[in-house]
Design a protein around this motif. Structure first.
Motif, PDB file in Angstrom:
ATOM      1  N   PHE A  37       0.858  -1.183   0.000  1.00  0.00           N
ATOM      2  CA  PHE A  37       0.000   0.000   0.000  1.00  0.00           C
ATOM      3  C   PHE A  37       0.895   1.234   0.000  1.00  0.00           C
ATOM      4  O   PHE A  37       2.086   1.144   0.291  1.00  0.00           O
ATOM      5  N   ARG A  38       0.306   2.370  -0.304  1.00  0.00           N
ATOM      6  CA  ARG A  38       1.043   3.618  -0.190  1.00  0.00           C
ATOM      7  C   ARG A  38       0.108   4.716   0.293  1.00  0.00           C
ATOM      8  O   ARG A  38      -1.108   4.651   0.096  1.00  0.00           O
ATOM      9  N   GLN A  39       0.715   5.700   0.912  1.00  0.00           N
ATOM     10  CA  GLN A  39      -0.048   6.837   1.402  1.00  0.00           C
ATOM     11  C   GLN A  39       0.750   8.107   1.174  1.00  0.00           C
ATOM     12  O   GLN A  39       1.849   8.253   1.711  1.00  0.00           O
ATOM     13  N   ALA A  40       0.184   8.988   0.396  1.00  0.00           N
ATOM     14  CA  ALA A  40       0.776  10.296   0.139  1.00  0.00           C
ATOM     15  C   ALA A  40       0.196  11.308   1.126  1.00  0.00           C
ATOM     16  O   ALA A  40      -0.903  11.101   1.647  1.00  0.00           O
ATOM     17  N   PRO A  41       0.896  12.401   1.377  1.00  0.00           N
ATOM     18  CA  PRO A  41       0.383  13.409   2.302  1.00  0.00           C
ATOM     19  C   PRO A  41      -1.003  13.909   1.918  1.00  0.00           C
ATOM     20  O   PRO A  41      -1.252  14.248   0.762  1.00  0.00           O
ATOM     21  N   GLY A  42      -1.905  13.890   2.887  1.00  0.00           N
ATOM     22  CA  GLY A  42      -3.251  14.379   2.645  1.00  0.00           C
ATOM     23  C   GLY A  42      -4.155  13.425   1.900  1.00  0.00           C
ATOM     24  O   GLY A  42      -5.296  13.774   1.574  1.00  0.00           O
ATOM     25  N   LYS A  43      -3.661  12.234   1.623  1.00  0.00           N
ATOM     26  CA  LYS A  43      -4.464  11.262   0.884  1.00  0.00           C
ATOM     27  C   LYS A  43      -4.667   9.995   1.708  1.00  0.00           C
ATOM     28  O   LYS A  43      -3.926   9.723   2.651  1.00  0.00           O
ATOM     29  N   GLU A  44      -5.671   9.228   1.315  1.00  0.00           N
ATOM     30  CA  GLU A  44      -5.927   7.967   1.993  1.00  0.00           C
ATOM     31  C   GLU A  44      -4.937   6.897   1.536  1.00  0.00           C
ATOM     32  O   GLU A  44      -4.365   6.984   0.442  1.00  0.00           O
ATOM     33  N   ARG A  45      -4.760   5.903   2.388  1.00  0.00           N
ATOM     34  CA  ARG A  45      -3.912   4.781   2.021  1.00  0.00           C
ATOM     35  C   ARG A  45      -4.578   4.005   0.890  1.00  0.00           C
ATOM     36  O   ARG A  45      -5.778   3.733   0.927  1.00  0.00           O
ATOM     37  N   GLU A  46      -3.780   3.649  -0.111  1.00  0.00           N
ATOM     38  CA  GLU A  46      -4.332   2.953  -1.272  1.00  0.00           C
ATOM     39  C   GLU A  46      -3.502   1.723  -1.607  1.00  0.00           C
ATOM     40  O   GLU A  46      -2.291   1.683  -1.363  1.00  0.00           O
ATOM     41  N   ILE A  47      -4.179   0.755  -2.182  1.00  0.00           N
ATOM     42  CA  ILE A  47      -3.490  -0.465  -2.602  1.00  0.00           C
ATOM     43  C   ILE A  47      -2.629  -0.173  -3.821  1.00  0.00           C
ATOM     44  O   ILE A  47      -3.014   0.604  -4.704  1.00  0.00           O
ATOM     45  N   VAL A  48      -1.474  -0.762  -3.858  1.00  0.00           N
ATOM     46  CA  VAL A  48      -0.576  -0.657  -5.000  1.00  0.00           C
ATOM     47  C   VAL A  48      -0.520  -1.995  -5.723  1.00  0.00           C
ATOM     48  O   VAL A  48      -0.717  -2.075  -6.935  1.00  0.00           O
ATOM     49  N   ALA A  49      -0.265  -3.057  -4.948  1.00  0.00           N
ATOM     50  CA  ALA A  49      -0.162  -4.392  -5.524  1.00  0.00           C
ATOM     51  C   ALA A  49      -0.438  -5.411  -4.430  1.00  0.00           C
ATOM     52  O   ALA A  49      -0.261  -5.124  -3.245  1.00  0.00           O
ATOM     53  N   ARG A  50      -0.869  -6.594  -4.831  1.00  0.00           N
ATOM     54  CA  ARG A  50      -1.119  -7.653  -3.870  1.00  0.00           C
ATOM     55  C   ARG A  50      -0.796  -8.984  -4.504  1.00  0.00           C
ATOM     56  O   ARG A  50      -0.878  -9.142  -5.729  1.00  0.00           O
ATOM     57  N   ILE A  51      -0.439  -9.931  -3.648  1.00  0.00           N
ATOM     58  CA  ILE A  51      -0.020 -11.237  -4.120  1.00  0.00           C
ATOM     59  C   ILE A  51      -0.551 -12.295  -3.166  1.00  0.00           C
ATOM     60  O   ILE A  51      -0.516 -12.134  -1.951  1.00  0.00           O
ATOM     61  N   SER A  52      -1.083 -13.359  -3.738  1.00  0.00           N
ATOM     62  CA  SER A  52      -1.643 -14.419  -2.914  1.00  0.00           C
ATOM     63  C   SER A  52      -0.542 -15.209  -2.223  1.00  0.00           C
ATOM     64  O   SER A  52       0.632 -15.091  -2.566  1.00  0.00           O
ATOM     65  N   LEU A  81       8.717  -5.424  -4.200  1.00  0.00           N
ATOM     66  CA  LEU A  81       7.990  -4.605  -5.157  1.00  0.00           C
ATOM     67  C   LEU A  81       9.014  -3.906  -6.040  1.00  0.00           C
ATOM     68  O   LEU A  81       9.726  -3.011  -5.574  1.00  0.00           O
ATOM     69  N   GLN A  82       9.125  -4.342  -7.271  1.00  0.00           N
ATOM     70  CA  GLN A  82      10.009  -3.706  -8.235  1.00  0.00           C
ATOM     71  C   GLN A  82       9.245  -2.578  -8.904  1.00  0.00           C
ATOM     72  O   GLN A  82       8.189  -2.803  -9.502  1.00  0.00           O
ATOM     73  N   MET A  83       9.784  -1.371  -8.797  1.00  0.00           N
ATOM     74  CA  MET A  83       9.102  -0.195  -9.325  1.00  0.00           C
ATOM     75  C   MET A  83       9.969   0.437 -10.407  1.00  0.00           C
ATOM     76  O   MET A  83      11.077   0.903 -10.141  1.00  0.00           O
ATOM     77  N   ASN A  84       9.459   0.429 -11.620  1.00  0.00           N
ATOM     78  CA  ASN A  84      10.158   1.008 -12.763  1.00  0.00           C
ATOM     79  C   ASN A  84       9.385   2.205 -13.298  1.00  0.00           C
ATOM     80  O   ASN A  84       8.206   2.386 -12.991  1.00  0.00           O
ATOM     81  N   SER A  85      10.061   2.995 -14.100  1.00  0.00           N
ATOM     82  CA  SER A  85       9.434   4.167 -14.736  1.00  0.00           C
ATOM     83  C   SER A  85       8.682   5.009 -13.713  1.00  0.00           C
ATOM     84  O   SER A  85       7.523   5.391 -13.913  1.00  0.00           O
ATOM     85  N   LEU A  86       9.353   5.294 -12.623  1.00  0.00           N
ATOM     86  CA  LEU A  86       8.700   6.017 -11.523  1.00  0.00           C
ATOM     87  C   LEU A  86       8.318   7.430 -11.939  1.00  0.00           C
ATOM     88  O   LEU A  86       9.010   8.079 -12.741  1.00  0.00           O
ATOM     89  N   LYS A  87       7.213   7.875 -11.368  1.00  0.00           N
ATOM     90  CA  LYS A  87       6.661   9.194 -11.646  1.00  0.00           C
ATOM     91  C   LYS A  87       6.577   9.993 -10.343  1.00  0.00           C
ATOM     92  O   LYS A  87       6.464   9.400  -9.270  1.00  0.00           O
ATOM     93  N   PRO A  88       6.574  11.311 -10.430  1.00  0.00           N
ATOM     94  CA  PRO A  88       6.432  12.102  -9.200  1.00  0.00           C
ATOM     95  C   PRO A  88       5.182  11.735  -8.398  1.00  0.00           C
ATOM     96  O   PRO A  88       5.218  11.788  -7.159  1.00  0.00           O
ATOM     97  N   GLU A  89       4.126  11.337  -9.064  1.00  0.00           N
ATOM     98  CA  GLU A  89       2.896  10.965  -8.346  1.00  0.00           C
ATOM     99  C   GLU A  89       3.009   9.637  -7.610  1.00  0.00           C
ATOM    100  O   GLU A  89       2.103   9.274  -6.871  1.00  0.00           O
ATOM    101  N   ASP A  90       4.113   8.929  -7.782  1.00  0.00           N
ATOM    102  CA  ASP A  90       4.365   7.717  -6.991  1.00  0.00           C
ATOM    103  C   ASP A  90       4.955   8.050  -5.625  1.00  0.00           C
ATOM    104  O   ASP A  90       5.119   7.155  -4.790  1.00  0.00           O
ATOM    105  N   THR A  91       5.256   9.302  -5.390  1.00  0.00           N
ATOM    106  CA  THR A  91       5.825   9.714  -4.105  1.00  0.00           C
ATOM    107  C   THR A  91       4.843   9.440  -2.977  1.00  0.00           C
ATOM    108  O   THR A  91       3.692   9.876  -3.021  1.00  0.00           O
TER     109      THR A  91
END
Length: 130
Positions: A37-52, A81-91
């Motif tokens: 999961f990830r949580q940016a300032p002022g935002k709710e925690r959100e799912i990024v990825a999940r694995i069984s 979690l391998q993160m490629n092509s990162l964007k500022p909104e992934d902060t």
């Protein structure tokens, strides 16, 4: 009890890559579905990825699909979690979480709902500069 410790966060330029790792304690790691999961300032925690628990199923948020890859090694009690092509909104602060699925008939069950997870790591900061 399961303890989760994330590592691998940091500062990276847009377009760069980072690999997050989550080390779990305990002998029953293979019973747990895992989520990032990830949580940016002022935002709710959100799912990024999940694995069984058997790694038979993986799911990704639309915003990271094609750029992030989740994997696990049950022998080493780790999920990555391998993160490629990162964007500022992934902060954000990134958290790994574990959900006990030992009582589930469907062994590939996962969830995007934070409240369904039983254990959480302390989080690791990811900052992507433009």
């Amino acid at each position: 009890q399961v303890q989760l410790v994330e590592s691998g966060g940091g500062l990276v330029q847009a377009g760069g890559s980072l690999r997050l790792s989550c080390a779990a304690s305990g002998r029953t790691f293979g019973n747990y579905a895992m989520g990032w999961f990830r949580q940016a300032p002022g935002k709710e925690r959100e799912i990024v990825a999940r694995i069984s628990r058997s790694a038979g199923r993986t799911y990704y948020a639309d915003s990271v699909k094609g750029r992030f890859t989740v994997s696990r090694d049950n022998a080493k009690n780790t999920v990555s979690l391998q993160m490629n092509s990162l964007k500022p909104e992934d902060t954000a602060i990134y958290y790994c979480a574990a959900m006990d699925t030992s009582g589930y008939y469907y062994t590939d069950y996962t969830s995007e709902i934070p409240g369904e997870y039983d254990y959480w790591g302390q989080g690791t900061q990811v900052t992507v500069s433009s």
